[in-house]
Design a protein around this motif. Structure first.
Motif: not given
Length: 559
Positions: A46, A50, A59, A68, A86
């Motif tokens: 993760r 990210s 995520a 997220l 994101w």
């Protein structure tokens, strides 16, 4: 956010589209196959995709969105680390944590070094009525561990064979070379007890639903209750190092001495190099030296703290990455400083240090908040409210059967009266040379805190806080042991419990607004400081003793 992270996102989506059949969504958890809170580098998927480095989060990647989820400890950090591709989703307060791989370590009384900060080894266990299996990379098993396991009727098998053995278990055909199952028909018809929080889907899917009994691990509660008796740990990965351990408090005392040595050193450095008024004085202003040969940063000072700890008997390493945070960074609840981007120390800003260590005779976790300049009246007021909540939990007396959910309000009430609060739980269990976060109990307003009542001999932290985004953060933390209370009465024959603190390091009295303290709270601070002095002095040199003497001078009510 580095462009490389977004390139990873594009590459993942290309792989999803090329998959047969195409994947519409990909879930990327923080945990490894053992549901561990802290994971090895190879399992930080993760974080890789990210860029978010917090220890908790999940995520979800679709062809159009990247989401997220994380909890209140990390909202500010995630906002800073995620790119604009994101979207941050809020989970609320921090979730209950339990590093399940520690169950195997506790059950078989072994330790390892597969995961940073947690003395565990990647492994599985299957226990039947007559047999016990330990699944581990056999290259990590020494001759002494092999002898220890055999002597206790535990069969060691290769890590990967747990998959096929789960199938055999489900069909009643799992056989041990050490013990023979008495009645295979009985085994086949028996229930298989699993904990949904610790058993990965790959193993769970090999069992028939009618076979499965889904309950909290039978290991969780016994592991949480510390009996404070001597024991021997066998270590995987390293040379076998049997060691007799005594009371868990011994590790906390040595750790407290290291924290005092650190604060005394840091006080001197801040005065000499940054012209700070220091730990004790409130004189306004600072005068940083020009052309400092080596500036003090959040990382360099935390490395110094680790150095003090490393000199202590039975030290094995840190129990989690040190949260060394100045000013606005202290408002990031689980801030993780990095050498390339961390802040320089600042005499005019609050400094929060949350740290801990692993010793063969205990795991520690302590937070102290200090100011080496002149704190504002608002900062003093906030610090004092946190201290009042910290004391309120420490002196609590409550009947058997009480959960951490009922106690959580004690620490928040002084903050609530000022219209303040914090986005994390008040306390978590702590292992004994195991993981720093341990369940199944916790002190929190999360509903899950209602599940397990506190019991005598459990350890739990006491860590209220307050955080102003972009300005400062305050947290105070001790480890407590739950014990039987010496109450005058015993209504309902329930039995009553209380806490005993085992963490030792002074509170900065210049941050305390004594006008806001009750006589009981003033007496508590003075008693704690007096005990702190007596307990830690034998572990300090003369200069450090003098610093501690001054840091623990009695306070009095303001007129």
């Amino acid at each position: 956010m580095a462009p490389a992270r977004d390139e990873h996102l594009d590459a993942i989506r290309a792989r999803m589209a090329a998959h047969s059949p195409p994947l519409h969504a990909l879930v990327v958890p923080s945990e490894d196959a053992h549901q561990s809170e802290y994971v090895s580098e190879q399992d930080k998927r993760r974080q890789f995709i990210s860029g978010f480095t917090g220890s908790a989060g999940l995520a979800l990647i679709t062809m159009k969105e990247a989401l997220l989820w994380t909890d209140g400890r990390y909202f500010l950090q995630a906002t800073q680390q995620l790119s604009d591709r994101w979207k941050l989703m809020h989970m609320g307060e921090d979730p209950p944590v339990e590093a399940w791989i520690a169950d195997v370590a506790w059950l078989y009384n072994i330790r390892g070094s597969d995961v940073d900060y947690s003395p565990v080894v990647h492994s599985y266990a299957i226990v039947t009525l007559h047999s016990a299996f330990f699944y581990v990379d056999k290259r990590k098993v020494t001759v002494e561990i092999q002898k220890y396991m055999s002597g206790n009727g535990i069969e060691i098998r290769e890590y990967e064979t747990v998959q096929s053995d789960a199938n055999l278990l489900a069909s009643g055909k799992l056989q041990s070379s050490v013990h023979v199952e008495k009645d295979m028909n009985e085994v086949e018809s028996s229930k298989i007890w699993i904990d949904s929080g610790s058993c990965c889907l790959a193993l769970y899917s090999k069992l028939s639903p009618h076979q499965v009994l889904v309950l909290q691990s039978p290991i969780a509660l016994p592991k949480a209750v510390k009996y404070f008796v001597s024991s021997i740990f066998l270590l995987c990965n390293n040379a076998v190092e049997p060691h007799r351990t005594g009371w868990i408090e011994e590790g906390d005392i040595r750790d407290g001495a290291a924290v005092v040595q650190y604060l005394a050193w840091l006080d001197n450095q801040m005065q000499e190099n940054y012209g700070a008024s220091g730990y004790f004085s409130e004189i306004k202003g600072s005068h940083k030296k020009e052309n400092l040969p080596t500036k003090l940063t959040e990382v360099s000072v935390s490395d110094k703290l680790e150095g003090f700890r490393a000199t202590k008997e039975n030290f094995k390493g840190l129990s989690f990455p040190t949260i060394s945070s100045v000013g606005p960074n202290a408002a990031i609840i689980h801030y993780n400083p990095e050498a390339s981007t961390c802040s320089e120390m600042d005499a005019d800003k609050i400094y929060l240090c949350d740290s801990g260590a692993q010793y063969l005779d205990g795991t520690t976790d302590i937070t102290r908040t200090v100011h080496f300049g002149r704190p504002s009246e608002h900062e003093k007021s906030c610090y004092t409210a946190v201290l009042k909540g910290h004391i309120a939990l420490d002196i609590a007396v409550f009947p058997n059967g009480t959960t951490g959910h009922a106690l959580d309000i004690l620490s928040r009430a002084p903050l609530w009266r000022e219209g303040l609060d914090y986005r994390h739980g008040t306390g978590h269990g702590i292992g004994s040379y195991l993981n720093v976060h341990e369940g199944p109990h916790l002190i929190s307003f999360r509903p899950s805190a209602r599940n397990v009542p506190l019991q005598a001999s459990m350890t739990v932290t006491d860590e209220p806080g307050y955080y102003e985004d972009g300005s400062f953060g305050i947290r105070l933390e001790n480890v407590l042991i739950c014990k039987e209370a010496n109450a005058k009465f015993n209504f309902g024959d329930k039995g009553y419990l209380a806490f005993e603190h085992i963490t030792w390091a002074p509170y900065q009295t210049k941050l305390i607004d004594t006008k806001l303290l009750t006589p009981v709270e003033i007496d508590w601070v003075n008693t704690y400081h007096s005990d702190c002095r007596k307990i830690l002095e034998p572990h300090l040199n003369e200069q450090e003793k003098q610093w501690l003497m001054k840091a623990t001078e009695p306070i009095a009510a303001s007129s």
